[in-house]
Design a protein around this motif. Structure first.
Motif, short mmCIF file in Angstrom:
data_model
loop_
_atom_site.label_atom_id
_atom_site.label_comp_id
_atom_site.label_asym_id
_atom_site.label_seq_id
_atom_site.Cartn_x
_atom_site.Cartn_y
_atom_site.Cartn_z
N LYS A 269 0.84 -1.21 0.00
CA LYS A 269 0.00 0.00 0.00
C LYS A 269 0.87 1.25 0.00
CE LYS A 269 -4.19 -1.90 2.02
NZ LYS A 269 -5.11 -1.91 3.17
N PHE A 270 1.99 1.20 0.71
CA PHE A 270 2.91 2.33 0.73
C PHE A 270 3.54 2.53 -0.65
CE2 PHE A 270 7.16 4.17 1.99
CZ PHE A 270 6.67 5.41 2.35
N ILE A 271 3.96 1.44 -1.28
CA ILE A 271 4.51 1.50 -2.64
C ILE A 271 3.46 2.05 -3.60
CG2 ILE A 271 5.31 0.09 -4.59
CD1 ILE A 271 6.54 -1.82 -2.41
N HIS A 272 2.26 1.55 -3.51
CA HIS A 272 1.16 2.00 -4.35
C HIS A 272 0.92 3.50 -4.16
CE1 HIS A 272 -3.09 2.23 -5.72
NE2 HIS A 272 -2.68 1.33 -6.58
N TYR A 273 0.96 3.96 -2.93
CA TYR A 273 0.80 5.38 -2.61
C TYR A 273 1.91 6.21 -3.26
CZ TYR A 273 1.14 9.63 0.23
OH TYR A 273 1.25 10.92 0.65
N LEU A 274 3.15 5.74 -3.14
CA LEU A 274 4.28 6.49 -3.71
C LEU A 274 4.18 6.60 -5.23
CD1 LEU A 274 7.24 5.04 -1.60
CD2 LEU A 274 6.19 7.31 -1.39
N ILE A 275 3.75 5.53 -5.86
CA ILE A 275 3.66 5.53 -7.32
C ILE A 275 2.44 6.31 -7.81
CG2 ILE A 275 3.25 4.03 -9.33
CD1 ILE A 275 5.07 1.95 -7.93
N GLU B 60 0.06 8.26 -5.95
CA GLU B 60 -0.28 9.55 -5.34
C GLU B 60 0.87 10.56 -5.43
OE1 GLU B 60 -3.35 10.30 -4.21
OE2 GLU B 60 -3.95 8.29 -4.84
N LYS B 61 2.10 10.07 -5.30
CA LYS B 61 3.25 10.96 -5.32
C LYS B 61 3.94 11.01 -6.68
CE LYS B 61 2.97 12.45 -1.19
NZ LYS B 61 2.67 13.86 -0.95
N GLY B 62 3.58 10.10 -7.59
CA GLY B 62 4.10 10.15 -8.94
C GLY B 62 5.51 9.61 -9.13
N LEU B 63 5.99 8.82 -8.19
CA LEU B 63 7.34 8.25 -8.34
C LEU B 63 7.30 7.07 -9.31
CD1 LEU B 63 8.59 8.20 -4.64
CD2 LEU B 63 9.10 9.87 -6.41
N ASN B 64 8.42 6.86 -9.99
CA ASN B 64 8.56 5.65 -10.79
C ASN B 64 9.26 4.60 -9.93
OD1 ASN B 64 11.29 6.35 -10.78
ND2 ASN B 64 11.25 7.10 -12.89
N MET C 252 4.52 2.28 7.54
CA MET C 252 3.17 1.81 7.84
C MET C 252 2.14 2.94 7.84
SD MET C 252 3.61 -1.02 10.75
CE MET C 252 4.50 -2.53 10.50
N ASP C 253 2.60 4.17 7.82
CA ASP C 253 1.68 5.31 7.88
C ASP C 253 2.20 6.39 6.94
OD1 ASP C 253 0.07 7.44 8.50
OD2 ASP C 253 0.43 7.38 10.65
N THR C 254 1.41 6.73 5.93
CA THR C 254 1.87 7.68 4.93
C THR C 254 2.00 9.10 5.48
OG1 THR C 254 -0.40 8.01 4.17
CG2 THR C 254 0.92 6.37 3.00
N THR C 255 1.52 9.34 6.70
CA THR C 255 1.65 10.68 7.28
C THR C 255 2.90 10.82 8.14
OG1 THR C 255 0.33 10.10 9.23
CG2 THR C 255 -0.85 10.97 7.31
N THR C 256 3.73 9.79 8.18
CA THR C 256 4.97 9.88 8.94
C THR C 256 6.15 9.94 7.98
OG1 THR C 256 5.31 7.49 9.08
CG2 THR C 256 4.02 8.49 10.82
#
Length: 127
Positions: free
Chosen positions: A54-60, A62-66, A102-106
């Protein structure tokens, strides 16, 4: 009783949960973003694996990382593979009970300032 590290879910369940194609998970594994357990050649994911995904998915998404960007960022999180790191920060409070990813806000203050952290973890190498 199941632990968070016990492999329980197959690739189809995880792909459906994340709303990605199973091949996406295979690509992330090939690029060493995640290492699922194997049983009889079948990939099995634990609850902690799901949190990482879920963190990887968020980075790709929501944040636009490759993938290269995700690899670089995850290399800065010592707790990604080590459970002894206590470097997660949320605002000013250090959260000793929850790892950074584990928490995208940290965020990880270890990656920010290269501070010495627990003696059993490896020090981050910055070039």
């Amino acid at each position: 009783m199941f632990t968070d590290d016990q492999p329980l879910f197959n690739i189809g369940v995880i792909a459906q949960n994340l709303q990605v194609h199973p091949e996406t998970l295979r690509i992330w594994e090939k690029n060493e973003l995640i290492v699922p357990s194997r049983r009889n050649k079948q990939r099995l994911y634990s609850n902690n694996d799901v949190k990482r995904l879920k963190f990887i998915h968020y980075l790709i998404n929501e944040k636009g990382l490759n993938i290269a960007g995700v690899q670089l960022l995850l290399g800065m999180y010592p707790c990604w593979t080590k459970k002894c790191c206590q470097g997660s920060k949320k605002g000013e409070a250090v959260n000793l009970n929850k790892l950074c990813w584990m928490d995208t806000t940290t965020y990880c203050f270890v990656s920010e300032d290269n501070a010495n952290y627990c003696s059993t973890c490896e020090k981050i190498q910055v070039s």
